[in-house]
Design a protein around this motif. Structure first.
Motif, short mmCIF file in Angstrom:
data_model
loop_
_atom_site.label_atom_id
_atom_site.label_comp_id
_atom_site.label_asym_id
_atom_site.label_seq_id
_atom_site.Cartn_x
_atom_site.Cartn_y
_atom_site.Cartn_z
N GLU A 67 2.12 6.78 -4.47
CA GLU A 67 1.62 7.48 -3.28
C GLU A 67 0.19 8.26 -3.27
OE1 GLU A 67 4.56 7.37 -4.63
OE2 GLU A 67 6.15 6.86 -2.93
N SER A 115 -1.91 5.48 0.55
CA SER A 115 -1.15 6.31 1.49
C SER A 115 0.36 6.23 1.30
CB SER A 115 -1.90 6.01 3.14
OG SER A 115 -0.77 6.61 3.96
N ASP A 161 2.27 6.23 3.70
CA ASP A 161 2.78 5.43 4.78
C ASP A 161 3.04 4.12 4.50
OD1 ASP A 161 3.50 7.64 6.40
OD2 ASP A 161 1.68 7.71 7.24
N TYR A 162 1.87 3.57 3.73
CA TYR A 162 2.01 2.22 3.26
C TYR A 162 3.14 1.93 2.31
CZ TYR A 162 -2.89 1.48 5.06
OH TYR A 162 -4.04 1.68 5.71
N ARG A 211 -4.45 -4.03 5.74
CA ARG A 211 -4.85 -2.79 6.19
C ARG A 211 -4.90 -1.89 5.12
NH1 ARG A 211 0.12 -0.55 8.18
NH2 ARG A 211 1.60 -2.30 7.53
N SER A 232 -8.31 0.29 4.43
CA SER A 232 -8.31 1.89 4.20
C SER A 232 -7.15 2.21 3.42
CB SER A 232 -8.31 2.46 5.55
OG SER A 232 -7.94 3.74 5.53
N ARG A 233 -7.62 2.40 1.98
CA ARG A 233 -6.61 2.55 1.26
C ARG A 233 -5.73 4.18 1.40
NH1 ARG A 233 -7.00 5.07 -3.88
NH2 ARG A 233 -9.33 4.97 -3.70
N LEU A 234 -6.53 4.99 1.58
CA LEU A 234 -5.74 6.48 1.74
C LEU A 234 -5.47 6.81 3.13
CD1 LEU A 234 -8.04 8.11 -0.97
CD2 LEU A 234 -5.49 7.14 -1.28
N GLN A 235 -6.08 6.34 4.10
CA GLN A 235 -5.98 6.59 5.47
C GLN A 235 -5.01 5.46 5.87
OE1 GLN A 235 -9.48 7.44 8.00
NE2 GLN A 235 -8.24 7.64 9.72
N TYR A 236 -4.10 5.80 6.60
CA TYR A 236 -2.96 4.93 7.06
C TYR A 236 -3.47 4.26 8.23
CZ TYR A 236 1.39 2.92 8.75
OH TYR A 236 2.41 2.20 9.07
N LEU A 237 -3.39 2.91 8.42
CA LEU A 237 -3.89 2.26 9.42
C LEU A 237 -2.66 1.76 10.15
CD1 LEU A 237 -6.95 0.12 8.20
CD2 LEU A 237 -6.86 2.24 9.44
N THR A 238 -2.25 1.99 11.49
CA THR A 238 -1.11 1.45 12.15
C THR A 238 -1.07 0.00 12.29
OG1 THR A 238 -1.83 1.90 14.19
CG2 THR A 238 -0.67 3.76 13.15
#
Length: 168
Positions: free
Chosen positions: A48, A52, A54-55, A94, A98-104
């Motif tokens: 984590e 992200s 969320d990933y 995704r 962007s590894r740290l900022q979650y892409l929906t």
């Protein structure tokens, strides 16, 4: 200092089922990760912190789906979601962007919603809390249902007294 009593609000059926779903998700994904030899750290750093959280949740949902298929809880056709390989490709894409900022992802949002709804409608959601197992709702023969109802009625006083003692 006077403390006023806090009003406790019981969770709705949907909230409880959803929380049971997430508890099952955590336990099942850990079991699958362990079975596959997947460590949730990289060089001692929790995953984590590398990607992200969320990933990681998306990955756990995909793993949960595969586990359901493996244990025969649900068939891919019945769940009516994207194939796990397609979801993994989407997740990888995704994360590369962007590894740290979650892409929906619409595919993942659809899959998550379908999994939760299916689980709430087709399983005994409290089974996870009590037995740590998924128990699917099925057709029960009338004679077994009647016998269970008779048993519960006959021993209702003992059951109620036992439940009251365990609440104390």
């Amino acid at each position: 200092m006077v403390q006023h009593p806090t009003t406790l609000v019981a969770p709705t059926k949907e909230e409880l089922a959803s929380s049971e779903f997430w508890a099952a998700l955590e336990a099942d994904s850990k079991a699958m990760f362990d079975m596959c030899g997947f460590e949730q750290t990289l060089y001692g750093v929790p995953i984590e912190e590398i990607i992200s959280a969320d990933y990681v949740t998306d990955l756990k949902l995909i793993v949960q789906m595969v586990r359901w298929y493996m244990i025969g809880l649900v068939s891919p056709q019945e769940l009516a979601v994207y194939h796990p390989v397609a979801l993994m490709e989407d997740l990888r894409s995704r994360m590369n962007r962007s590894r740290l900022q979650y892409l929906t992802s619409q595919a993942m949002e659809h899959t998550t919603a379908r999994m939760i709804v299916w689980w709430e409608q087709n399983t005994i959601t409290s089974a996870w809390r009590t037995m740590k197992a998924h128990a699917q709702i099925g057709q029960c023969p009338a004679d077994i249902t009647d016998a269970l109802a008779d048993f519960l009625w006959q021993f209702r006083d003992i059951i109620a007294a036992s439940a009251e003692r365990s609440d104390s």
